[in-house]
Design a protein around this motif. Structure first.
Motif, mmCIF file in Angstrom:
data_model
loop_
_atom_site.group_PDB
_atom_site.id
_atom_site.type_symbol
_atom_site.label_atom_id
_atom_site.label_comp_id
_atom_site.label_asym_id
_atom_site.label_seq_id
_atom_site.Cartn_x
_atom_site.Cartn_y
_atom_site.Cartn_z
ATOM 1 N N GLY A 191 12.013 7.720 -16.182
ATOM 2 C CA GLY A 191 11.521 6.590 -15.407
ATOM 3 C C GLY A 191 11.644 5.262 -16.119
ATOM 4 N N VAL A 192 11.997 5.253 -17.399
ATOM 5 C CA VAL A 192 12.120 3.998 -18.126
ATOM 6 C C VAL A 192 13.312 3.219 -17.566
ATOM 7 C CG1 VAL A 192 13.550 5.051 -19.926
ATOM 8 C CG2 VAL A 192 12.327 2.933 -20.401
ATOM 9 N N ARG A 193 13.120 1.925 -17.402
ATOM 10 C CA ARG A 193 14.180 1.061 -16.882
ATOM 11 C C ARG A 193 14.820 0.297 -18.036
ATOM 12 N NH1 ARG A 193 15.842 -0.954 -12.089
ATOM 13 N NH2 ARG A 193 14.180 0.188 -11.024
ATOM 14 N N LEU A 194 16.132 0.421 -18.141
ATOM 15 C CA LEU A 194 16.884 -0.252 -19.204
ATOM 16 C C LEU A 194 17.772 -1.313 -18.585
ATOM 17 C CD1 LEU A 194 17.706 -0.283 -22.252
ATOM 18 C CD2 LEU A 194 19.588 1.247 -21.602
ATOM 19 N N ARG A 195 17.718 -2.515 -19.141
ATOM 20 C CA ARG A 195 18.581 -3.594 -18.681
ATOM 21 C C ARG A 195 19.572 -3.930 -19.792
ATOM 22 N NH1 ARG A 195 15.531 -8.753 -17.627
ATOM 23 N NH2 ARG A 195 16.473 -9.643 -19.488
ATOM 24 N N LEU A 196 20.833 -3.974 -19.434
ATOM 25 C CA LEU A 196 21.885 -4.263 -20.392
ATOM 26 C C LEU A 196 22.592 -5.559 -20.004
ATOM 27 C CD1 LEU A 196 23.352 -0.662 -20.702
ATOM 28 C CD2 LEU A 196 22.341 -1.953 -22.582
ATOM 29 N N ASP A 197 22.621 -6.500 -20.902
ATOM 30 C CA ASP A 197 23.307 -7.780 -20.678
ATOM 31 C C ASP A 197 24.509 -7.885 -21.600
ATOM 32 O OD1 ASP A 197 21.396 -8.604 -18.819
ATOM 33 O OD2 ASP A 197 20.084 -9.372 -20.394
ATOM 34 N N VAL A 198 25.631 -8.272 -21.028
ATOM 35 C CA VAL A 198 26.858 -8.461 -21.804
ATOM 36 C C VAL A 198 27.280 -9.919 -21.673
ATOM 37 C CG1 VAL A 198 29.259 -7.760 -22.112
ATOM 38 C CG2 VAL A 198 27.553 -6.077 -21.371
ATOM 39 N N THR A 205 22.911 -6.967 -25.202
ATOM 40 C CA THR A 205 21.466 -6.881 -25.403
ATOM 41 C C THR A 205 20.896 -5.817 -24.483
ATOM 42 O OG1 THR A 205 21.388 -9.242 -25.941
ATOM 43 C CG2 THR A 205 19.300 -8.165 -25.412
ATOM 44 N N ALA A 206 20.103 -4.926 -25.049
ATOM 45 C CA ALA A 206 19.432 -3.865 -24.291
ATOM 46 C C ALA A 206 17.933 -4.108 -24.325
ATOM 47 C CB ALA A 206 19.756 -2.500 -24.884
ATOM 48 N N ARG A 207 17.306 -4.099 -23.121
ATOM 49 C CA ARG A 207 15.869 -4.344 -23.016
ATOM 50 C C ARG A 207 15.219 -3.253 -22.182
ATOM 51 N NH1 ARG A 207 18.177 -9.480 -22.281
ATOM 52 N NH2 ARG A 207 17.418 -11.096 -23.727
ATOM 53 N N ASN A 208 14.067 -2.773 -22.632
ATOM 54 C CA ASN A 208 13.264 -1.869 -21.810
ATOM 55 C C ASN A 208 11.795 -2.148 -22.069
ATOM 56 O OD1 ASN A 208 14.184 -0.076 -24.401
ATOM 57 N ND2 ASN A 208 12.073 0.402 -23.834
ATOM 58 N N PRO A 209 10.923 -1.907 -21.068
ATOM 59 C CA PRO A 209 9.495 -2.160 -21.260
ATOM 60 C C PRO A 209 8.971 -1.401 -22.470
ATOM 61 C CG PRO A 209 9.976 -1.707 -18.967
ATOM 62 C CD PRO A 209 11.223 -1.407 -19.722
ATOM 63 N N LEU A 210 8.136 -2.080 -23.251
ATOM 64 C CA LEU A 210 7.577 -1.484 -24.458
ATOM 65 C C LEU A 210 6.407 -0.582 -24.087
ATOM 66 C CD1 LEU A 210 7.882 -1.486 -27.518
ATOM 67 C CD2 LEU A 210 6.264 -3.392 -27.601
ATOM 68 N N LYS A 211 6.471 0.652 -24.504
ATOM 69 C CA LYS A 211 5.438 1.630 -24.200
ATOM 70 C C LYS A 211 4.688 1.975 -25.473
ATOM 71 C CE LYS A 211 4.833 6.270 -22.233
ATOM 72 N NZ LYS A 211 5.545 7.449 -21.672
ATOM 73 N N GLY A 212 3.392 1.683 -25.517
ATOM 74 C CA GLY A 212 2.587 2.021 -26.683
ATOM 75 C C GLY A 212 2.849 1.091 -27.853
ATOM 76 N N THR A 213 2.608 1.602 -29.054
ATOM 77 C CA THR A 213 2.765 0.816 -30.279
ATOM 78 C C THR A 213 4.234 0.621 -30.602
ATOM 79 O OG1 THR A 213 0.728 1.801 -31.119
ATOM 80 C CG2 THR A 213 2.141 0.695 -32.731
ATOM 81 N N PRO A 214 4.628 -0.596 -30.991
ATOM 82 C CA PRO A 214 6.029 -0.816 -31.342
ATOM 83 C C PRO A 214 6.501 0.160 -32.406
ATOM 84 C CG PRO A 214 4.847 -2.905 -31.246
ATOM 85 C CD PRO A 214 3.824 -1.817 -31.103
ATOM 86 N N ARG A 215 7.748 0.572 -32.265
ATOM 87 C CA ARG A 215 8.312 1.546 -33.186
ATOM 88 C C ARG A 215 8.646 0.907 -34.522
ATOM 89 N NH1 ARG A 215 12.817 3.017 -28.925
ATOM 90 N NH2 ARG A 215 12.168 0.966 -28.194
ATOM 91 N N ALA A 216 8.318 1.609 -35.605
ATOM 92 C CA ALA A 216 8.668 1.121 -36.933
ATOM 93 C C ALA A 216 10.106 1.523 -37.244
ATOM 94 C CB ALA A 216 7.719 1.715 -37.979
ATOM 95 N N GLY A 217 10.883 0.577 -37.723
ATOM 96 C CA GLY A 217 12.267 0.897 -38.063
ATOM 97 C C GLY A 217 13.129 1.010 -36.836
ATOM 98 N N GLY A 218 14.393 1.273 -37.057
ATOM 99 C CA GLY A 218 15.328 1.327 -35.947
ATOM 100 C C GLY A 218 15.946 2.682 -35.725
ATOM 101 N N GLY A 219 15.548 3.684 -36.513
ATOM 102 C CA GLY A 219 16.135 5.008 -36.333
ATOM 103 C C GLY A 219 17.456 5.131 -37.060
ATOM 104 N N TYR A 220 17.868 6.375 -37.275
ATOM 105 C CA TYR A 220 19.083 6.629 -38.041
ATOM 106 C C TYR A 220 20.308 6.073 -37.330
ATOM 107 C CZ TYR A 220 22.439 9.008 -40.943
ATOM 108 O OH TYR A 220 23.477 9.276 -41.793
ATOM 109 N N GLY A 221 20.390 6.285 -36.003
ATOM 110 C CA GLY A 221 21.565 5.833 -35.270
ATOM 111 C C GLY A 221 21.740 4.330 -35.351
ATOM 112 N N LEU A 222 20.657 3.584 -35.150
ATOM 113 C CA LEU A 222 20.746 2.128 -35.222
ATOM 114 C C LEU A 222 21.057 1.652 -36.632
ATOM 115 C CD1 LEU A 222 17.882 0.838 -32.873
ATOM 116 C CD2 LEU A 222 20.345 0.913 -32.440
ATOM 117 N N ALA A 223 20.548 2.356 -37.636
ATOM 118 C CA ALA A 223 20.846 1.974 -39.015
ATOM 119 C C ALA A 223 22.342 2.089 -39.291
ATOM 120 C CB ALA A 223 20.057 2.851 -39.986
ATOM 121 N N GLY A 224 22.943 3.189 -38.823
ATOM 122 C CA GLY A 224 24.384 3.353 -38.992
ATOM 123 C C GLY A 224 25.167 2.308 -38.230
#
Length: 329
Positions: free
Chosen positions: A253-260, A269-288
């Motif tokens: 159900g999460v809505r993702l908006r992609l702007d080019v 740019t990818a945007r989606n509504p923030l759910k809960g506490t902001p995530r720490a870090g960017g994850g392995y995939g984003l780091a790569g």
């Protein structure tokens, strides 16, 4: 082994056709010639040892008879396969020294050193290209497995939360979820190992279609402009990673908006509504992806902004001037 056999046979043909060995040279020269050529069959298995043996035999052959430049062709092939720089330098100096008495400094030593250096540098470039290819393949493996496993986990978590299940069914789903999370961890560890050490990436439309099936809300696929292949692949990986993360962290159900946006640089740019506490870090995939973007002359940013989780990448877009200002959502 077959490729080594073909290479050795070709080297032997050049060696003997050029007169590097002829019957009048005697059995000692024949033995040295054999020691120069036969070890080339094992260059892949023991490149350093092969280079040592072939270099010593070549030096002996060069000092034994009136040398020809083709006498050190076997050394060049061994140099091409040897990663150790110091060993390659030592082999080149030995060959250059052995050819000096008969051919002098320029036609002999300088020429031999130059050709040996070129042979080793060509091999080093090939090893670097293969390492880069393995790194790209490892990253694509991570992306493909992570995206597929994330879809499976989201579906299983949704079924566990809303499904009319027996205790036995819930236990089975818990086992499935634990296995899926373990698989993601294993993929990341495996990629770490590969980094210390068909190329086709998944089609972006296929990835987004799978994510839609799992519950991602995306009005339409982003339209990427004409781009050089490395930049396009990086852009597609960014879109796929952003979409997977949105679904994994926020659920169906999460809505993702992609702007080019396209100008002197391509910005996605990818945007989606923030759910809960902001995530720490960017994850392995984003780091790569951030590392690859930086290597390509771009930059990747991520973080919470105005109640949304925003991930953006900026890349060179030299081939996109004709489509400046295009946008997709």
């Amino acid at each position: 082994m077959r490729q080594s056999l073909v290479t050795t046979a070709a080297a032997a043909a050049v060696f003997f056709a050029s007169g590097a060995w002829t019957p009048h040279q005697g059995w000692v020269a024949a033995l040295l010639s054999a020691v120069q050529l036969i070890p080339l069959l094992w260059t892949r298995r023991a490149p350093a040892l092969v280079l040592v043996v072939v270099t010593l035999a070549t030096a002996g052959h060069l000092l034994l008879d009136q040398p020809r430049n083709t006498m050190y062709v076997p050394v060049l092939l061994a140099l091409y396969s040897t990663p150790q720089r110091w060993l390659a330098a030592a082999a080149a100096l030995i060959v250059g020294g052995a050819v000096f008495p008969a051919k002098g400094p320029f036609d002999g030593t300088v020429l031999a050193l130059t050709i040996c250096a070129v042979a080793w540098l060509l091999g080093a470039e090939r090893r670097r290209a293969l390492a880069d290819r393995a790194e790209r393949a490892a990253r694509r493996l991570h992306d493909t497995l992570a995206q597929t496993t994330a879809v499976m986990l989201v579906q299983a978590e949704t079924l566990r939360a809303v499904g009319d299940l027996t205790d036995a069914d819930r236990e089975r789903l818990d086992t499935l979820l634990a296995a899926g999370r373990g698989a993601l961890t294993l993929v990341r560890r495996t990629l770490d190992d590969l980094r210390e050490d068909s190329e086709r990436a998944p089609d972006l439309a296929e990835v987004l279609a799978r994510l839609r099936t799992a519950g991602l809300v995306l009005d339409r696929d982003p339209v990427l402009p004409a781009l050089p292949r490395p930049v396009r692949e990086l852009a597609e990986r960014f879109v796929a990673e952003a979409a997977v993360n949105a679904l994994r962290h926020n659920g169906p159900g999460v809505r993702l908006r992609l702007d080019v946006e396209v100008g002197d640089r391509l910005t996605i740019t990818a945007r989606n509504p923030l759910k809960g506490t902001p995530r720490a870090g960017g994850g392995y995939g984003l780091a790569g992806l951030a590392e690859q973007a930086a290597a390509a002359g771009g930059v990747l940013t991520h973080g919470p902004r105005d109640g949304e989780w925003v991930v953006s990448v900026e890349l060179p877009a030299a081939a996109t001037r004709s489509r400046t200002g295009s946008r997709a959502a």
